[in-house]
Design an enzyme around this catalytic site. Structure first.
Site, PDB file in Angstrom:
ATOM      1  CG  ASN A   1       0.079  -3.244   2.682  1.00 49.98           C
ATOM      2  OD1 ASN A   1       0.385  -3.622   3.802  1.00 49.98           O
ATOM      3  ND2 ASN A   1       0.788  -3.575   1.614  1.00 49.98           N
TER       4      ASN A   1
ATOM      5  CG  ASP B   1      -6.998   0.098  -0.122  1.00 49.49           C
ATOM      6  OD1 ASP B   1      -6.350   0.465  -1.114  1.00 49.49           O
ATOM      7  OD2 ASP B   1      -6.493  -0.548   0.815  1.00 49.49           O
TER       8      ASP B   1
END
Length: 432
Positions: free
Chosen positions: A278, A305
């Site tokens: 994502n 991330d």
């Protein structure tokens, strides 16, 4: 402890300093860059000839998985991974269990992190209680507890009126709002919309999921005056909108992940759940636009991330697998690879990892952390020493993170961290 980092190529993007020099450290602070004071006698000398000496990296998107997801990662393992990757400051989103929507939870997380003497941890508070998108949190209390901004993490806020009120409140008190642009309903797929997702039978996420959210955010910024940081931009169309918003003078910053910077939808391969991420991996034209935008400053910062995922949550069919990948130990190397491919030079490459993300945090760093992301006399001695010419292959078994899944497995990447200092303490490398 007095430390002398000797004979390295010292690069500080904030001041654009780039020269062979020594760095003297005392009492957790940088004493000098260049010749050490005559009365300075180090307790330890760290040879750095042939290496780059740079500010410790500042990563704006790191899930530490504590509290609530200790089976996927713990503070000990993830902060050890951080310093192994040269990351000395991390910003963690509020989607823990329980959610970081109470001051006591934030204080507990910060105290736990401080006791480990590893990377500095800067939490984001939840924008709404329980990330449910209905009731605003007590932002003032969360700020006092140590939150540097407010976020919905990966949970889209579908109620535009609640988002407007949150941005009005944040603007009134000078807080920043961190949002990943994703429209609630269009963003429910698992892969980028297009022929590949259709052939594979995967639910698609159109670019419009990002652009509609961006249009909404920008209109609310204009009416509220809020300062917004956009998390993990993923599309060429999104880049164009950000560029226009900047030209209009909106108080806007944004980042991109190492995944979107290097990979495309084709890296899903044969339903490889390591590439279940994502935001989803998009087309090559999107990746190319993101790389160019990071080079020209439209995108401020590069983030890992970092999202450690347990093995049993990844060994599932692609659409059912938990999104996320480990990234802390890959951030520097993948940034160097981008820098080489884009021919932007080490100053800009390190800027997107150090000074630029520290600027995103701005005054919320507080006086105690002033100077994070740069090498400056009197500033925090957060330093990474790395060999830019060393090449290594990404092998999950060698990573320190508790999450071992990465779509970069087997990649040959440049840059090996030799030593990491946090507040003058050797957190990785020379003391191992």
């Amino acid at each position: 402890m007095k430390i002398l980092i000797q004979g390295g190529r010292v690069i500080d993007p904030a001041s654009r300093f780039d020269a062979i020099a020594d760095v003297a450290v005392a009492a957790g602070r940088i004493l000098s860059i260049g010749p050490a004071p005559a009365d300075f006698t180090p307790n330890r000398v760290i040879p750095a000839a042939g290496c780059v000496v740079a500010p410790g990296l500042v990563d704006l998107a790191v899930r530490l998985r504590e509290p609530g997801h200790e089976h996927e990662g713990m503070l000990e393992s993830e902060l050890a991974a951080a310093v192994a990757g040269g990351v000395t400051s991390v910003v963690c989103p509020p989607d823990t269990d329980p959610v970081l929507d109470e001051p006591g939870l934030v204080e507990m997380l910060r105290m736990r992190a401080e006791r480990l003497h590893q990377s500095r941890v800067f939490p984001l508070g939840a924008l709404t209680r329980g990330l449910q998108g209905e009731v605003l949190t007590e932002m003032a209390q969360l700020t006092d507890a140590g939150c540097v901004g407010f976020s919905q993490a990966d949970v889209p806020l579908g109620n535009t009126q609640v988002l407007q009120r949150a941005m009005q409140y944040a603007s009134t008190f000078g807080y920043s709002v961190w949002l990943r642009p994703q429209e609630l309903y269009l963003g429910r797929g698992v892969a980028a919309s297009g022929p590949l997702a259709t052939r594979m039978g995967l639910a698609g996420v159109p670019v419009a999921a990002e652009t509609i959210a961006l249009h909404t955010i920008f209109e609310l910024m204009k009416s509220t005056g809020a300062r917004v940081h956009l998390c993990r931009l993923s599309s060429a169309a999104g880049v164009d909108l950000v560029r226009r918003a900047r030209q209009e003078g909106l108080k806007l910053t944004c980042d991109v992940s190492i995944n979107s910077l290097h990979l495309t939808e084709n890296d899903i391969g044969y339903f490889d759940s390591r590439a279940r991420l994502n935001p989803p991996l998009r087309h090559q034209r999107d990746r190319d636009a993101l790389r160019a935008a990071l080079a020209d400053g439209t995108i401020d910062a590069l983030v890992s991330d970092h999202t450690p995922v347990a093995a049993d949550a990844k060994t599932l069919p692609f659409a059912e697998a938990e999104p996320g990948a480990t990234g802390l130990e890959l951030l520097l190397s993948l940034a160097l690879k981008w820098g080489q491919d884009s021919d932007v030079g080490l100053l800009r490459t390190l800027d997107v990892l150090t000074h630029a993300p520290a600027q995103v945090l701005g005054e919320r760093l507080g006086a105690a952390h002033s100077g994070v992301g740069q090498l400056v006399n009197g500033g925090p001695a957060d330093v990474v020493v790395f060999d830019a010419g060393a090449e290594w292959a990404v092998q999950p078994a060698q990573l320190r993170s508790q999450g071992r899944h990465t779509p970069f497995e087997g990649y040959a990447v440049p840059g090996r961290v030799r030593c990491t200092l946090v507040a003058g303490h050797v957190a990785h490398g020379a003391a191992d």
